[in-house]
Design a protein around this motif. Structure first.
Motif, short mmCIF file in Angstrom:
data_model
loop_
_atom_site.label_atom_id
_atom_site.label_comp_id
_atom_site.label_asym_id
_atom_site.label_seq_id
_atom_site.Cartn_x
_atom_site.Cartn_y
_atom_site.Cartn_z
N HIS A 104 0.82 -1.22 0.00
CA HIS A 104 0.00 0.00 0.00
C HIS A 104 0.86 1.27 0.00
O HIS A 104 0.63 2.20 0.78
CB HIS A 104 -0.95 0.03 1.20
N GLU A 105 1.88 1.29 -0.86
CA GLU A 105 2.76 2.44 -1.02
C GLU A 105 3.48 2.84 0.27
O GLU A 105 3.81 4.00 0.48
CB GLU A 105 1.99 3.63 -1.59
N LYS A 106 3.72 1.87 1.13
CA LYS A 106 4.37 2.12 2.41
C LYS A 106 5.33 0.97 2.72
O LYS A 106 5.02 -0.19 2.48
CB LYS A 106 3.30 2.21 3.49
N THR A 107 6.50 1.30 3.26
CA THR A 107 7.46 0.29 3.68
C THR A 107 7.54 0.27 5.19
O THR A 107 7.72 1.31 5.83
CB THR A 107 8.86 0.58 3.09
N ASP A 108 7.38 -0.91 5.77
CA ASP A 108 7.54 -1.10 7.21
C ASP A 108 8.81 -1.91 7.44
O ASP A 108 9.16 -2.80 6.65
CB ASP A 108 6.35 -1.87 7.78
N SER A 109 9.50 -1.60 8.51
CA SER A 109 10.71 -2.30 8.86
C SER A 109 10.54 -2.96 10.22
O SER A 109 10.07 -2.33 11.17
CB SER A 109 11.89 -1.32 8.91
N PHE A 110 10.88 -4.23 10.29
CA PHE A 110 10.84 -5.01 11.51
C PHE A 110 12.25 -5.53 11.77
O PHE A 110 12.98 -5.82 10.82
CB PHE A 110 9.87 -6.19 11.36
N TYR A 111 12.62 -5.69 13.03
CA TYR A 111 13.96 -6.19 13.32
C TYR A 111 13.99 -6.85 14.69
O TYR A 111 13.12 -6.61 15.53
CB TYR A 111 15.01 -5.08 13.24
N GLY A 112 14.99 -7.70 14.90
CA GLY A 112 15.11 -8.35 16.19
C GLY A 112 16.12 -9.48 16.16
O GLY A 112 17.10 -9.44 15.43
N SER A 113 15.83 -10.50 16.95
CA SER A 113 16.72 -11.65 17.04
C SER A 113 15.91 -12.94 16.96
O SER A 113 14.71 -12.97 17.24
CB SER A 113 17.52 -11.62 18.35
N TYR A 114 16.59 -13.99 16.54
CA TYR A 114 16.02 -15.33 16.47
C TYR A 114 16.80 -16.22 17.43
O TYR A 114 18.02 -16.10 17.54
CB TYR A 114 16.21 -15.95 15.08
N THR A 115 16.11 -17.15 18.05
CA THR A 115 16.73 -18.26 18.75
C THR A 115 16.12 -19.53 18.19
O THR A 115 14.89 -19.67 18.18
CB THR A 115 16.49 -18.19 20.27
N TYR A 116 16.96 -20.41 17.67
CA TYR A 116 16.51 -21.65 17.05
C TYR A 116 16.96 -22.85 17.86
O TYR A 116 18.02 -22.83 18.47
CB TYR A 116 17.14 -21.82 15.66
N GLY A 117 16.16 -23.90 17.76
CA GLY A 117 16.57 -25.24 18.16
C GLY A 117 16.46 -26.09 16.91
O GLY A 117 15.36 -26.26 16.37
#
Length: 162
Positions: free
Chosen positions: A118-131
């Motif tokens: 919709h003509e908009k950019t959102d940015s998400f960020y963080g960390s992952y912990t996997y098993g």
């Protein structure tokens, strides 16, 4: 670079690529049937919720059937929050391979996901912990905890954003 690190990196990069390319079945195939997929909520400024069964989570699936249902809704167009689907780009970095605990290889990484809709950019960020667990000679995701560092969520947050 160790062979184990190369396999882990390839798995994490493939997961990001499958999301960005909307290869939903390929993405689901990276998870074990008993996967726990969890994005806890922030309980306070520096504390996350600790129990997905009794506290608020942003996303929680106790096994792959929940992820399969979510992908079915996305693919079918029955998810109004996901129509139209955004274009996404995930970056995975700072991959750290730890020890095996309770049969799962412990892995941590940082991530950033950008979504255009919709003509908009959102940015998400963080960390992952996997098993991670090897099954039939293939490394699969048996646990995934996603920490979203954004203080506010500018739009819908879904599996394709994180």
């Amino acid at each position: 670079m160790s062979d184990q690190f190369s396999k882990v990196s390839a798995l994490l990069y493939e997961e990001a690529a499958a999301l960005d390319e909307q290869r939903w079945d390929d993405w689901l195939a990276l998870f074990t049937p008993d996967v726990e997929y969890w994005m806890p909520a922030w309980d306070s400024e520096h504390e996350l919720t600790q129990d997905p069964t009794s506290e608020i989570s942003l996303i929680y699936y106790s096994d792959r059937s929940g992820l399969e249902d979510r992908i079915w809704r996305i693919k079918s167009g029955m998810s109004s929050a996901s129509t139209p689907l955004p274009r996404t780009c995930h970056l995975v970095t700072n991959i750290r391979v730890g020890a095996v605990v309770d049969g799962l290889l412990q892995v941590k990484a940082n991530w950033q996901g950008n979504a255009y809709r919709h003509e908009k950019t959102d940015s998400f960020y963080g960390s992952y912990t996997y098993g991670l667990r090897e099954e039939q000679g293939k490394l699969l995701i048996a646990r995934k905890k996603i920490v979203l560092m954004n203080d506010t969520i500018p739009s819908v947050v879904d599996v394709y954003n994180v």
